[in-house]
Write a protein that holds these residues in place. Structure first.
Motif, PDB file in Angstrom:
ATOM      1  N   SER A  30     -44.462  -3.558  -9.397  1.00 54.07           N
ATOM      2  CA  SER A  30     -43.325  -3.337  -8.427  1.00 54.07           C
ATOM      3  C   SER A  30     -42.244  -2.784  -9.015  1.00 54.07           C
ATOM      4  O   SER A  30     -41.213  -2.644  -8.334  1.00 54.07           O
ATOM      5  CB  SER A  30     -43.175  -4.735  -7.936  1.00 54.07           C
ATOM      6  OG  SER A  30     -42.733  -5.583  -9.018  1.00 54.07           O
ATOM      7  N   GLN A  69     -23.958   8.405  -6.622  1.00 54.60           N
ATOM      8  CA  GLN A  69     -25.296   8.221  -6.961  1.00 54.60           C
ATOM      9  C   GLN A  69     -26.321   8.437  -5.823  1.00 54.60           C
ATOM     10  O   GLN A  69     -25.658   7.553  -4.896  1.00 54.60           O
ATOM     11  CB  GLN A  69     -25.731   7.028  -7.934  1.00 54.60           C
ATOM     12  CG  GLN A  69     -24.914   6.826  -9.127  1.00 54.60           C
ATOM     13  CD  GLN A  69     -25.152   5.523  -9.747  1.00 54.60           C
ATOM     14  OE1 GLN A  69     -26.427   5.170  -9.961  1.00 54.60           O
ATOM     15  NE2 GLN A  69     -24.166   4.985 -10.151  1.00 54.60           N
ATOM     16  N   PHE A  70     -27.099   9.233  -5.789  1.00 55.14           N
ATOM     17  CA  PHE A  70     -27.871   9.574  -4.585  1.00 55.14           C
ATOM     18  C   PHE A  70     -29.363   9.071  -4.917  1.00 55.14           C
ATOM     19  O   PHE A  70     -29.757   9.378  -6.012  1.00 55.14           O
ATOM     20  CB  PHE A  70     -27.668  10.867  -4.143  1.00 55.14           C
ATOM     21  CG  PHE A  70     -26.332  11.393  -4.190  1.00 55.14           C
ATOM     22  CD1 PHE A  70     -25.898  12.423  -5.050  1.00 55.14           C
ATOM     23  CD2 PHE A  70     -25.559  10.992  -3.139  1.00 55.14           C
ATOM     24  CE1 PHE A  70     -24.569  12.660  -4.640  1.00 55.14           C
ATOM     25  CE2 PHE A  70     -24.239  11.589  -2.780  1.00 55.14           C
ATOM     26  CZ  PHE A  70     -23.967  12.370  -3.662  1.00 55.14           C
ATOM     27  N   LEU A  71     -30.038   8.526  -3.915  1.00 53.87           N
ATOM     28  CA  LEU A  71     -31.306   8.239  -3.970  1.00 53.87           C
ATOM     29  C   LEU A  71     -32.181   9.341  -3.403  1.00 53.87           C
ATOM     30  O   LEU A  71     -32.026   9.638  -2.158  1.00 53.87           O
ATOM     31  CB  LEU A  71     -31.654   7.050  -3.125  1.00 53.87           C
ATOM     32  CG  LEU A  71     -32.929   6.510  -2.984  1.00 53.87           C
ATOM     33  CD1 LEU A  71     -33.638   6.176  -4.270  1.00 53.87           C
ATOM     34  CD2 LEU A  71     -33.123   5.310  -2.070  1.00 53.87           C
ATOM     35  N   ALA A  97     -35.034   5.139  -7.222  1.00 56.56           N
ATOM     36  CA  ALA A  97     -35.293   4.182  -6.671  1.00 56.56           C
ATOM     37  C   ALA A  97     -33.911   3.235  -6.801  1.00 56.56           C
ATOM     38  O   ALA A  97     -33.178   3.583  -7.585  1.00 56.56           O
ATOM     39  CB  ALA A  97     -36.492   3.260  -7.220  1.00 56.56           C
ATOM     40  N   PRO A  98     -33.761   2.434  -5.735  1.00 60.62           N
ATOM     41  CA  PRO A  98     -32.542   1.942  -5.564  1.00 60.62           C
ATOM     42  C   PRO A  98     -32.337   0.963  -6.803  1.00 60.62           C
ATOM     43  O   PRO A  98     -31.257   0.697  -7.250  1.00 60.62           O
ATOM     44  CB  PRO A  98     -32.729   0.929  -4.446  1.00 60.62           C
ATOM     45  CG  PRO A  98     -33.460   1.576  -3.508  1.00 60.62           C
ATOM     46  CD  PRO A  98     -34.446   2.382  -4.331  1.00 60.62           C
ATOM     47  N   SER A  99     -33.289   0.319  -7.441  1.00 62.76           N
ATOM     48  CA  SER A  99     -33.305  -0.370  -8.495  1.00 62.76           C
ATOM     49  C   SER A  99     -32.826   0.121  -9.740  1.00 62.76           C
ATOM     50  O   SER A  99     -32.591  -0.278 -10.662  1.00 62.76           O
ATOM     51  CB  SER A  99     -34.653  -1.134  -8.682  1.00 62.76           C
ATOM     52  OG  SER A  99     -35.685  -0.089  -8.906  1.00 62.76           O
ATOM     53  N   CYS A 100     -32.964   1.880  -9.672  1.00 59.39           N
ATOM     54  CA  CYS A 100     -32.599   2.291 -10.771  1.00 59.39           C
ATOM     55  C   CYS A 100     -30.905   2.838 -10.888  1.00 59.39           C
ATOM     56  O   CYS A 100     -30.558   3.903 -11.583  1.00 59.39           O
ATOM     57  CB  CYS A 100     -33.372   3.677 -10.877  1.00 59.39           C
ATOM     58  SG  CYS A 100     -35.074   3.325 -11.088  1.00 59.39           S
ATOM     59  N   ALA A 101     -30.235   2.109  -9.916  1.00 59.46           N
ATOM     60  CA  ALA A 101     -28.821   2.290  -9.924  1.00 59.46           C
ATOM     61  C   ALA A 101     -28.027   2.284 -11.332  1.00 59.46           C
ATOM     62  O   ALA A 101     -28.410   1.591 -12.035  1.00 59.46           O
ATOM     63  CB  ALA A 101     -28.293   1.438  -8.881  1.00 59.46           C
ATOM     64  N   ALA A 109     -41.786   0.674  -5.944  1.00 61.70           N
ATOM     65  CA  ALA A 109     -41.417  -0.229  -4.857  1.00 61.70           C
ATOM     66  C   ALA A 109     -41.247   0.714  -3.523  1.00 61.70           C
ATOM     67  O   ALA A 109     -41.475   0.143  -2.536  1.00 61.70           O
ATOM     68  CB  ALA A 109     -40.309  -1.093  -5.296  1.00 61.70           C
ATOM     69  N   LEU A 110     -40.778   1.776  -3.697  1.00 65.08           N
ATOM     70  CA  LEU A 110     -40.567   2.631  -2.425  1.00 65.08           C
ATOM     71  C   LEU A 110     -41.890   3.152  -1.925  1.00 65.08           C
ATOM     72  O   LEU A 110     -41.935   3.234  -0.784  1.00 65.08           O
ATOM     73  CB  LEU A 110     -39.838   3.988  -2.815  1.00 65.08           C
ATOM     74  CG  LEU A 110     -38.349   3.476  -3.039  1.00 65.08           C
ATOM     75  CD1 LEU A 110     -37.639   5.165  -3.551  1.00 65.08           C
ATOM     76  CD2 LEU A 110     -37.614   3.024  -1.903  1.00 65.08           C
ATOM     77  N   VAL A 150     -31.359   9.262  -8.866  1.00 64.01           N
ATOM     78  CA  VAL A 150     -32.135   8.528  -9.231  1.00 64.01           C
ATOM     79  C   VAL A 150     -33.392   8.365  -8.218  1.00 64.01           C
ATOM     80  O   VAL A 150     -33.297   8.683  -6.944  1.00 64.01           O
ATOM     81  CB  VAL A 150     -31.608   7.219  -9.485  1.00 64.01           C
ATOM     82  CG1 VAL A 150     -30.537   7.344 -10.487  1.00 64.01           C
ATOM     83  CG2 VAL A 150     -31.111   6.317  -8.348  1.00 64.01           C
TER      84      VAL A 150
END
Lengths: 426, 262
Positions: free
Chosen positions: A339, A191-193, A180-184, A344-345, A178
């Motif tokens: 955001s 799952q890898f960022l 971004a972290p918010s897309c977990a 956000a990143l 994914v």
């Protein structure tokens, strides 16, 4: 057509990136390639043009092959009915209601089965981009292949029907990637960022002559010499184009600026038609609002519009990869953005850009930047550094290679080389 | 004899957990159960991602509490948790938890982060990739450092000093093993979390260059008789920084060595 007279650099080689990332990093990529030499990769997506999955794949595949990792790109074959189903699912995954009828599910399964027979899907690692090809997982050869699912949209608040549709497929993957972290994702697979990236040498980002930029502005009736505020995105409610117009109206009270809303528009897109009609109505007779419809391949025109802009906006509350933001940062443009998701990143408030949460906030911040051009330029420089360090294609390739190393270790039953959780030797 | 130093790049791979905090109360809850890999993401990986922010806030947690939640008093306190003096991840966790616990004691309300700006608890993992470059002497280490990528600088000057990592990757340990204690100590005094990786590299190069410079001057100075007026020698080294002090020290030492024992 204007685009044809300029040099095509989409097949740039690794050494071509050295001036941007440094010779040492190029050598580091080559070392990683040697470690994985012979492993094969199959990238599968729904199309070759438009959308975040297609962007950058050309350049990435060129680099992977140069590193000794044979990589192919296969494209899903569909039909208009299948596209209607996948569009509905796409909207649903981003939060819109998604009623899926039996006929729609049957269509999906039929086209997926047809593609399983037609596509090769033979590589050591198959990377499926977005939801359209997700059903191809049925072709996986257990014990011999790793399958990864690469999401390019923000799945943090999907419609339940859309989510329940893709989850049975998703659970079969070895992992997901994914942006971004918010897309977990609420599934129990690794799952890898891996943030998305831009190709700095592509038509969308390479240097352009002043003359070409001027030509593009003239073609769309945009004046040089006055501030240009630009949002580049497809014509979709989710991209908040109406919020941008409302902010522009507020900014216009202080600055004699122009607004450019530019985006690609594929055929048979009723949502885009509706949004465009509404936008034209909102714009009214204002000659300083330019609504620019572009075909998906108009990378040079997008490049020129961004380079000519004073400030780039991307105020959508929900975003996946937000590569238009990355493009803008790379061009040293001050960015005012929402955001959500991948933004956000990239946009760190006050450092690499400005984050806003409302129409009034966007208007205030853009006005402030127009009043303080030196500070705006400073933001642009910081944003450029951040983009070069973290959002270029070469970093993306590196991340994929590290993920392959991890998957290879897991498949072999070995513990991956994990540094950060206290298991290193001392 | 110490083995040659091997340059290694630390390449990150961030794993998502789905955990995130919207306010300080949730932050405390997640910190209590945070794995070491999660804490590494909040500290080391944060510094690698945002090196120019790291100079102001040493952790993602301190930045988020100060700048996103605007809980400034707590953010200032969290910024004082010094990774260099922390004994390990357990100690780091305990410091964060006890500080936030004390802050929340008696505090009736907390602020929530704006939507989309929650603090994510990811895990930092990754791989070490040998570069093939080695160094047998400090001069060779200097040459290697000059061409290292940011991933190598990050590992050798920041990560490798953390107690859980492989000691052979720590240039301070390697220098000490090779009998270069003074140089090792000067490298140890560099503060890794207040500089960007590039600034850190330049300062580390400065440590090695200084010693290389001293060694070079010492070799040249040894050619002069002890009675040589220092002023004349200094003129030949006028372009070196700190030459006066270095040359004085060297001559002082040599004169002491030549003095007859009592």
């Amino acid at each position: 057509m204007i685009s044809s007279v300029l040099e095509d650099k989409t097949t740039a080689r690794l050494d071509d990136y050295a001036p941007l990332i440094g010779r040492a990093r190029v050598d580091q990529l080559r070392l990683m390639g040697e470690a994985l030499r012979g492993r094969t990769i199959d990238m599968v997506s729904a199309g070759r043009f438009g959308g975040t999955d297609a962007e950058g794949l050309d350049g990435m595949i060129t680099l992977l092959n140069e590193l000794g990792i044979p990589t192919v790109w296969e494209v899903l074959e569909g039909d208009p009915d299948f596209v209607a189903v996948t569009d509905a699912i796409s909207q649903g995954l981003q939060g819109a209601p998604c009623p899926l009828t039996t006929a729609m599910r049957d269509r999906w399964e039929a086209v997926t089965a047809r593609n399983i027979k037609a596509l090769a899907l033979e590589a050591d690692c198959v990377i499926i981009h977005d939801h359209q090809p997700i059903g191809l997982i049925a072709a996986r050869k257990p014990g011999r292949q790793n399958w990864l699912w690469r999401s390019h949209v923000d799945l943090s608040a999907p419609d339940p029907a859309a989510w329940e549709f893709i989850v049975p497929y998703l659970r079969q993957y070895d992992g997901a990637i994914v942006s971004a972290p918010s897309c977990a994702l609420p599934v129990s697979i690794p799952q890898f960022l891996i943030p998305p990236s831009i190709n700095p040498l592509s038509d969308k980002n390479r240097e352009l002559s002043r003359g070409f930029i001027r030509q593009v502005l003239h073609r769309f009736g945009i004046e040089e010499g006055r501030p240009i505020l630009t949002q580049i995105s497809r014509f979709d409610q989710l991209k908040d184009p109406f919020g941008v117009v409302a902010a522009y109206r507020l900014i216009k009270k202080r600055h004699n600026c122009q607004l450019v809303l530019a985006g690609d528009r594929s055929a048979d897109d009723p949502e885009a038609d509706r949004v465009l009609d509404q936008l034209r109505e909102d714009a009214g007779n204002d000659p300083d609002v330019h609504i620019v419809e572009l075909p998906p391949s108009a990378d040079l025109e997008i490049n020129a519009l961004q380079r000519a802009s004073t400030i780039i906006l991307q105020t959508s509350p929900s975003e996946g990869s937000a590569l238009t933001v990355t493009d803008a940062l790379f061009k040293k443009k001050p960015v005012v953005a929402g955001s959500g998701g991948g933004i956000a990143l990239q946009v760190i408030h006050g450092v690499t850009g400005i984050v806003v949460h409302s129409v009034e906030g966007a208007a205030y911040q853009v006005t402030w930047l127009l009043d303080h051009p030196d500070l705006a330029r400073n933001l642009g420089r910081q944003g450029y550094r951040h983009a070069c360090e973290h959002f270029l294609l070469t970093r993306h390739v590196q991340d994929y290679l590290v993920a392959l190393i991890e998957l290879r270790a897991r498949t072999a039953g070995r513990k991956p080389i994990i540094l950060k959780d206290g298991t290193g030797r001392r | 004899m110490v083995r040659p130093f091997r340059f290694v790049a630390s390449l990150p791979l961030i794993r998502l957990t789905g955990r995130s905090a919207s306010n300080v109360v949730e932050l405390l809850g997640h910190l209590r159960g945070a794995t070491d890999a999660m804490l590494s993401y909040q500290t080391y990986e944060y510094h690698r991602e945002y090196p120019w922010l790291g100079a102001r806030y040493p952790s993602r947690i301190a930045y988020w509490v100060s700048e996103v939640l605007r809980e400034r008093a707590l953010g200032e306190r969290l910024a004082m948790i010094d990774l260099r003096t922390t004994a390990g991840f357990a100690d780091l966790r305990e410091q964060f938890v006890s500080m936030i616990d004390a802050y929340l004691n008696g505090k009736p309300t907390v602020r929530d982060a704006p939507p989309g700006l929650e603090l994510s608890f990811c895990e930092a993992a990754g791989s070490l990739v040998p570069t093939g470059r080695t160094a047998s002497t400090p001069d060779e280490f200097l040459s290697g450092l000059e061409v290292s990528t940011a991933d190598e600088v990050f590992h050798h000057l920041i990560e490798a000093r953390w107690p859980v990592h492989t000691v052979e990757h720590d240039p301070i340990w390697w220098l000490e093993q090779g009998g270069h204690a003074a140089m090792a100590e000067r490298l140890r005094l560099l503060q890794p979390f207040v500089f960007t990786l590039e600034e850190l590299r330049v300062r580390a190069i400065g440590v090695f260059e200084r010693d290389a410079l001293v060694a070079r001057i010492a070799r040249r100075v040894s050619a002069y008789p002890v009675q040589t007026p220092v002023k004349g020698v200094l003129e030949r080294f006028a372009f070196f920084h700190e030459a006066r002090e270095v040359v004085h020290d060297l001559f002082r030492t040599r004169r002491q060595d030549d003095r007859p024992a009592r």
